[in-house]
Enzyme design. Structure first.
Site, PDB file in Angstrom:
ATOM      1  CG  ASN A  42      -0.325  -0.037   2.545  1.00 48.71           C
ATOM      2  OD1 ASN A  42       0.638  -0.767   2.769  1.00 48.71           O
ATOM      3  ND2 ASN A  42      -0.870   0.719   3.476  1.00 48.71           N
ATOM      4  CG  ASN A  45      -1.175  11.523  -2.055  1.00 45.30           C
ATOM      5  OD1 ASN A  45      -1.772  12.530  -1.696  1.00 45.30           O
ATOM      6  ND2 ASN A  45      -0.271  11.522  -3.012  1.00 45.30           N
ATOM      7  CB  ALA A  46      -0.757  14.403   2.208  1.00 51.50           C
ATOM      8  CB  CYS A  53      -5.170  -1.382  -1.719  1.00 46.79           C
ATOM      9  SG  CYS A  53      -6.477  -0.416  -0.954  1.00 46.79           S
ATOM     10  CD  GLU A  55      -5.315  -5.841  -0.986  1.00 42.93           C
ATOM     11  OE1 GLU A  55      -4.570  -4.824  -0.870  1.00 42.93           O
ATOM     12  OE2 GLU A  55      -6.220  -6.099  -0.179  1.00 42.93           O
ATOM     13  CB  CYS A  90     -10.749  -2.099   0.496  1.00 37.54           C
ATOM     14  SG  CYS A  90     -10.122  -1.558  -1.121  1.00 37.54           S
ATOM     15  CB  CYS A  93      -8.797  -4.493  -3.471  1.00 38.79           C
ATOM     16  SG  CYS A  93      -7.545  -3.218  -3.208  1.00 38.79           S
TER      17      CYS A  93
END
Length: 142
Positions: A42, A45-46, A53, A55, A90, A93
Site C-alpha cells: 500500500n 498520499n496526504a 492498496c 492488492e 477492501c 480491490c
C-alpha cells in the site's frame, strides 16, 4: 506455488509499505497462471484518495506487463510495528479482482503473523458481483 510461499512474499512486500497516515502496512503477492508472481504494497498520499492498496498495486503491475490470467493473491496486513493480522481486501480491490479474475476459481489467501490463514474464493467475498461478462454483447458508448 504453495500458499505458504505466496504468503512469505506478501509479508516481504509489506516491508515496502508507505503508510505514514494510517500506519497500517499491507503487502500482497499475486500468482499468475504462468507461475509468475507480482508483489505490491500500500502507498498512501496526504490527499488520501490518490493512495493505492497493495492488492491493486500487484494487479496493476501484472496487467501493465501483459498478464491477464490470475490464480491467487496472498494478503498480509497489520499495524506498523505489530504482527500481521488477517486483513481482507477492501471493496475497491475486490471489484478490481473481479475485472481480471474468475470469481469461481480465484483464491484470496489472508495470513497473520501467527501462521494462521484463511482462504476464500472471490465469489465468497464479492457475491452477486458485476463484471466484464455482464457487458458482453452490450453496445459500448464512448
Amino acid at each position: 506455488m504453495s500458499d505458504e510461499k505466496l504468503m512469505e512474499l506478501a509479508l516481504a512486500a509489506r516491508e515496502g509499505s508507505y503508510s505514514p497516515y494510517s500506519h497500517f502496512r499491507v503487502g500482497a503477492a499475486l500468482l499468475c497462471a504462468d507461475g509468475s508472481i507480482y508483489t505490491g504494497c500500500n502507498i498512501e498520499n496526504a490527499a488520501f484518495t490518490p493512495g493505492i492498496c497493495a492488492e491493486r498495486t500487484a494487479i496493476y503491475k501484472a496487467v501493465s506487463e501483459g498478464k491477464r490470467d490470475f490464480q491467487a493473491i496472498a494478503i498480509a496486513g497489520g499495524p506498523e510495528g505489530g504482527e500481521p493480522a488477517l486483513t481482507a481486501p477492501c471493496g475497491v480491490c475486490r471489484q478490481v479482482m473481479r475485472e481480471f479474475c474468475d470469481p469461481e476459481e480465484f483464491r484470496i489467501i489472508l495470513g497473520a503473523g501467527t501462521g494462521e490463514k484463511q482462504v476464500y474464493l472471490l465469489k465468497e467475498l464479492l457475491p452477486l458481483s458485476f463484471g466484464p461478462d455482464n457487458l458482453k454483447g452490450k453496445e459500448k458508448y464512448s
